[in-house]
Motif scaffolding. Sequence first.
Motif, PDB file in Angstrom:
ATOM      1  N   SER A 316      78.842  13.528 111.231  1.00 50.14           N
ATOM      2  CA  SER A 316      77.609  12.751 111.102  1.00 50.14           C
ATOM      3  C   SER A 316      77.341  12.525 109.626  1.00 50.14           C
ATOM      4  O   SER A 316      77.854  13.254 108.771  1.00 50.14           O
ATOM      5  N   THR A 317      76.542  11.522 109.318  1.00 49.04           N
ATOM      6  CA  THR A 317      76.225  11.269 107.915  1.00 49.04           C
ATOM      7  C   THR A 317      75.400  12.404 107.325  1.00 49.04           C
ATOM      8  O   THR A 317      75.363  12.583 106.109  1.00 49.04           O
ATOM      9  N   PHE A 318      74.752  13.200 108.166  1.00 54.89           N
ATOM     10  CA  PHE A 318      73.864  14.248 107.671  1.00 54.89           C
ATOM     11  C   PHE A 318      74.648  15.363 106.983  1.00 54.89           C
ATOM     12  O   PHE A 318      74.251  15.857 105.932  1.00 54.89           O
ATOM     13  N   GLY A 319      75.758  15.758 107.583  1.00 56.04           N
ATOM     14  CA  GLY A 319      76.636  16.711 106.903  1.00 56.04           C
ATOM     15  C   GLY A 319      77.180  16.126 105.615  1.00 56.04           C
ATOM     16  O   GLY A 319      77.362  16.828 104.619  1.00 56.04           O
ATOM     17  N   GLY A 320      77.419  14.817 105.623  1.00 57.65           N
ATOM     18  CA  GLY A 320      77.898  14.128 104.423  1.00 57.65           C
ATOM     19  C   GLY A 320      76.915  14.221 103.273  1.00 57.65           C
ATOM     20  O   GLY A 320      77.302  14.340 102.109  1.00 57.65           O
ATOM     21  N   HIS A 321      75.607  14.194 103.589  1.00 60.57           N
ATOM     22  CA  HIS A 321      74.596  14.333 102.532  1.00 60.57           C
ATOM     23  C   HIS A 321      74.725  15.692 101.849  1.00 60.57           C
ATOM     24  O   HIS A 321      74.523  15.813 100.629  1.00 60.57           O
ATOM     25  N   ALA A 322      75.044  16.720 102.638  1.00 65.42           N
ATOM     26  CA  ALA A 322      75.216  18.067 102.085  1.00 65.42           C
ATOM     27  C   ALA A 322      76.460  18.135 101.211  1.00 65.42           C
ATOM     28  O   ALA A 322      76.461  18.747 100.137  1.00 65.42           O
ATOM     29  N   TYR A 323      77.535  17.509 101.664  1.00 67.90           N
ATOM     30  CA  TYR A 323      78.781  17.446 100.876  1.00 67.90           C
ATOM     31  C   TYR A 323      78.504  16.814  99.517  1.00 67.90           C
ATOM     32  O   TYR A 323      78.887  17.339  98.473  1.00 67.90           O
ATOM     33  N   ASP A 324      77.812  15.689  99.533  1.00 69.17           N
ATOM     34  CA  ASP A 324      77.517  14.981  98.287  1.00 69.17           C
ATOM     35  C   ASP A 324      76.652  15.832  97.362  1.00 69.17           C
ATOM     36  O   ASP A 324      76.913  15.932  96.160  1.00 69.17           O
ATOM     37  N   GLY A 325      75.609  16.457  97.934  1.00 69.59           N
ATOM     38  CA  GLY A 325      74.715  17.271  97.121  1.00 69.59           C
ATOM     39  C   GLY A 325      75.431  18.443  96.470  1.00 69.59           C
ATOM     40  O   GLY A 325      75.233  18.737  95.282  1.00 69.59           O
ATOM     41  N   LEU A 326      76.290  19.120  97.231  1.00 73.44           N
ATOM     42  CA  LEU A 326      77.026  20.266  96.701  1.00 73.44           C
ATOM     43  C   LEU A 326      77.946  19.852  95.561  1.00 73.44           C
ATOM     44  O   LEU A 326      77.969  20.487  94.496  1.00 73.44           O
ATOM     45  N   TYR A 327      78.708  18.767  95.754  1.00 72.68           N
ATOM     46  CA  TYR A 327      79.677  18.379  94.734  1.00 72.68           C
ATOM     47  C   TYR A 327      79.035  17.710  93.526  1.00 72.68           C
ATOM     48  O   TYR A 327      79.554  17.818  92.403  1.00 72.68           O
ATOM     49  N   ILE A 328      77.911  17.030  93.707  1.00 73.53           N
ATOM     50  CA  ILE A 328      77.165  16.522  92.542  1.00 73.53           C
ATOM     51  C   ILE A 328      76.708  17.702  91.692  1.00 73.53           C
ATOM     52  O   ILE A 328      76.809  17.680  90.461  1.00 73.53           O
ATOM     53  N   LEU A 329      76.226  18.756  92.352  1.00 74.12           N
ATOM     54  CA  LEU A 329      75.776  19.955  91.644  1.00 74.12           C
ATOM     55  C   LEU A 329      76.938  20.672  90.957  1.00 74.12           C
ATOM     56  O   LEU A 329      76.845  21.049  89.777  1.00 74.12           O
ATOM     57  N   VAL A 330      78.036  20.858  91.672  1.00 76.94           N
ATOM     58  CA  VAL A 330      79.203  21.550  91.098  1.00 76.94           C
ATOM     59  C   VAL A 330      79.750  20.776  89.897  1.00 76.94           C
ATOM     60  O   VAL A 330      80.060  21.363  88.853  1.00 76.94           O
ATOM     61  N   ASP A 331      79.848  19.453  90.037  1.00 74.59           N
ATOM     62  CA  ASP A 331      80.331  18.636  88.919  1.00 74.59           C
ATOM     63  C   ASP A 331      79.401  18.759  87.712  1.00 74.59           C
ATOM     64  O   ASP A 331      79.854  18.807  86.560  1.00 74.59           O
ATOM     65  N   ALA A 332      78.095  18.806  87.974  1.00 74.68           N
ATOM     66  CA  ALA A 332      77.119  18.935  86.893  1.00 74.68           C
ATOM     67  C   ALA A 332      77.275  20.281  86.178  1.00 74.68           C
ATOM     68  O   ALA A 332      77.203  20.353  84.945  1.00 74.68           O
ATOM     69  N   MET A 333      77.501  21.354  86.931  1.00 79.40           N
ATOM     70  CA  MET A 333      77.681  22.673  86.324  1.00 79.40           C
ATOM     71  C   MET A 333      78.954  22.712  85.475  1.00 79.40           C
ATOM     72  O   MET A 333      78.973  23.312  84.399  1.00 79.40           O
ATOM     73  N   LYS A 334      79.995  22.049  85.957  1.00 79.38           N
ATOM     74  CA  LYS A 334      81.253  22.015  85.189  1.00 79.38           C
ATOM     75  C   LYS A 334      81.071  21.246  83.883  1.00 79.38           C
ATOM     76  O   LYS A 334      81.562  21.668  82.832  1.00 79.38           O
ATOM     77  N   ARG A 335      80.364  20.120  83.947  1.00 82.07           N
ATOM     78  CA  ARG A 335      80.135  19.341  82.726  1.00 82.07           C
ATOM     79  C   ARG A 335      79.227  20.090  81.756  1.00 82.07           C
ATOM     80  O   ARG A 335      79.411  20.017  80.540  1.00 82.07           O
ATOM     81  N   ALA A 336      78.245  20.804  82.304  1.00 80.11           N
ATOM     82  CA  ALA A 336      77.319  21.567  81.467  1.00 80.11           C
ATOM     83  C   ALA A 336      77.975  22.810  80.880  1.00 80.11           C
ATOM     84  O   ALA A 336      77.489  23.368  79.890  1.00 80.11           O
ATOM     85  N   LYS A 337      79.100  23.238  81.502  1.00 78.47           N
ATOM     86  CA  LYS A 337      79.746  24.496  81.128  1.00 78.47           C
ATOM     87  C   LYS A 337      78.720  25.641  81.114  1.00 78.47           C
ATOM     88  O   LYS A 337      78.731  26.524  80.239  1.00 78.47           O
ATOM     89  N   SER A 338      77.825  25.555  82.098  1.00 76.51           N
ATOM     90  CA  SER A 338      76.726  26.521  82.154  1.00 76.51           C
ATOM     91  C   SER A 338      76.088  26.477  83.529  1.00 76.51           C
ATOM     92  O   SER A 338      76.216  25.493  84.259  1.00 76.51           O
ATOM     93  N   THR A 339      75.389  27.562  83.878  1.00 75.76           N
ATOM     94  CA  THR A 339      74.570  27.558  85.095  1.00 75.76           C
ATOM     95  C   THR A 339      73.087  27.595  84.735  1.00 75.76           C
ATOM     96  O   THR A 339      72.250  27.813  85.604  1.00 75.76           O
TER      97      THR A 339
END
Length: 393
Positions: A316-339
Motif C-alpha cells: 500500500s502507499t501507506f507503508g511507502g510513506h514510512a519507507y520515504d520518511g525513514l530514508y529521508i531521515l537516514v540520508d540527512a543524518m549521513k550528510r550531517a555526519k551527526s545525530t
Amino acid sequence: MSRYTHVLRSVAVGATALALSSFSLMHSALAQSTIKLGSVLSITGPASFLGDPEDKTLKMYVDKINAAGGVDGKKIELVVYDDGGDANKARTFATRLVEDDKVVAMIGGSTTGTTMAMIPVFEEAQIPFISFAGAVEIIDPVRKYVFKTPHTDKMACEKIFENIKARKFTKVAMISGTDGFGSSMRAECLKVAPNYGVSIVAEETYGPRDSDMTAQLTKIKAAPGVEAVVNPGFGQGPAIVTRNYAQLGMSSTPFYQSHGVASKSFIELAGPAAEGVRLPAAALLVADKLPDNDPQKKVVTEYKATYEDTTKQPVSTFGGHAYDGLYILVDAMKRAKSTDPKKVRDEIEATKGFVGTGGIVTMSPTDHLGLDLSAFRMLEVKNGDWTLVQPGS
C-alpha cells in the motif's frame, strides 16, 4: 560493629559503586553506538490500515539498514508506540519519546489528528518530526521541525479537478467524511475548485461510524446537473460510499476517491462497485505498469517486492510513506555526519532529488514536503486492479 565487619562493608560498598560505575559506562558506550529513533503509529484501531504497513515497513528496513552496518557505523534503535488512532494517546507517547526515551528524531503519525496532537511536543523539544499523514495543515504554515512524506489533501483536490477539467465537467458534488482528513480535504477542495472552473453544486457528509450513506447519496443523485462526484475521506467510509453509489445506480456518473484509500484493501472492501472509480495516488500502486525510463520505477518495484515477499500482504502507499520518511531521515543524518537533532533538521530541509515511493522530493525552508503535482498519478480501478489513466482522458 567490629573493625573487620566495617572493612567488609566498606569493600562491599566500594565493589557496588564500581559495578554501578562500570554499568553506567557500558550503558553510555552502548547509547553512543546506537541511534534512537521514535515512532508513534496507529497499528491497531480504525486507522490500522495505515499504521500496520507503516510499522512493518519501518521494522523491516531498520533491520536491513542495521544488517548493512547501520548509519556511519551506528545501529538504529527504533522505539515504537501504538496510539490506536487516539490523538491523546499519541501526545502522551510523543512526550515519553522526548523525556524518557531521549530520541533524536521522530518518524510516524499515521493520521492527521494524531500528528497534529504531537507537533507541539516535538517543536518545543526541537526534535525533527517526519509525519506520514495527509493533511496540508501539517506543513502549511511551515513549522521549523515538522516535515511529511505523503502528498497533501490540497494536491489530491488539484489532481482530481485537473482530471475533471480534462473531461470537460464543471458541476461536481462532494460527499465528505467528518474525520480530520476528510474535513481538511473538503475545505481544500472548496478552495481550489474555482481554479479549475469547477462549481460544487451539492454537498453531503458522513461520520466515521456511519454504516450506510444511501440517504446522502440519494440527495446528490437528485441534485440537478451533477456531472461527477468526489469523496474526500479515508478508512472504511469511502468503501461504504462506493458500494452505496453502485446500489443506487449512480455508476454512470464519474466517481473520484482520494489518496486516503490508496491500497488494495479499498478495492477488496468496495468489491465490484469499485470498478471505474478514479483516484490520485503514488506510483507505487502501479509499479509494474510504469515505463522502464520512469525515475521511480526501480525504487517502487524493489520496495513492492520486498514488502510483499516479507509480509505476504499486498503493498500500500501507506507503508511507502514510512519507507520515504525513514530514508529521508537516514540520508540527512549521513550528510550531517551527526545525530544532533538541529543538524539533522537542517539536512532534512536541504533534501534534494530524493527518489522515493511517493515521488522525487526536493525540500526547502518554505516547503517541508518537497513534492509537486507530478508526483501524483491518476489511477482507475479496472477488473479489480489499479490502472494508469492516460493524460487528457
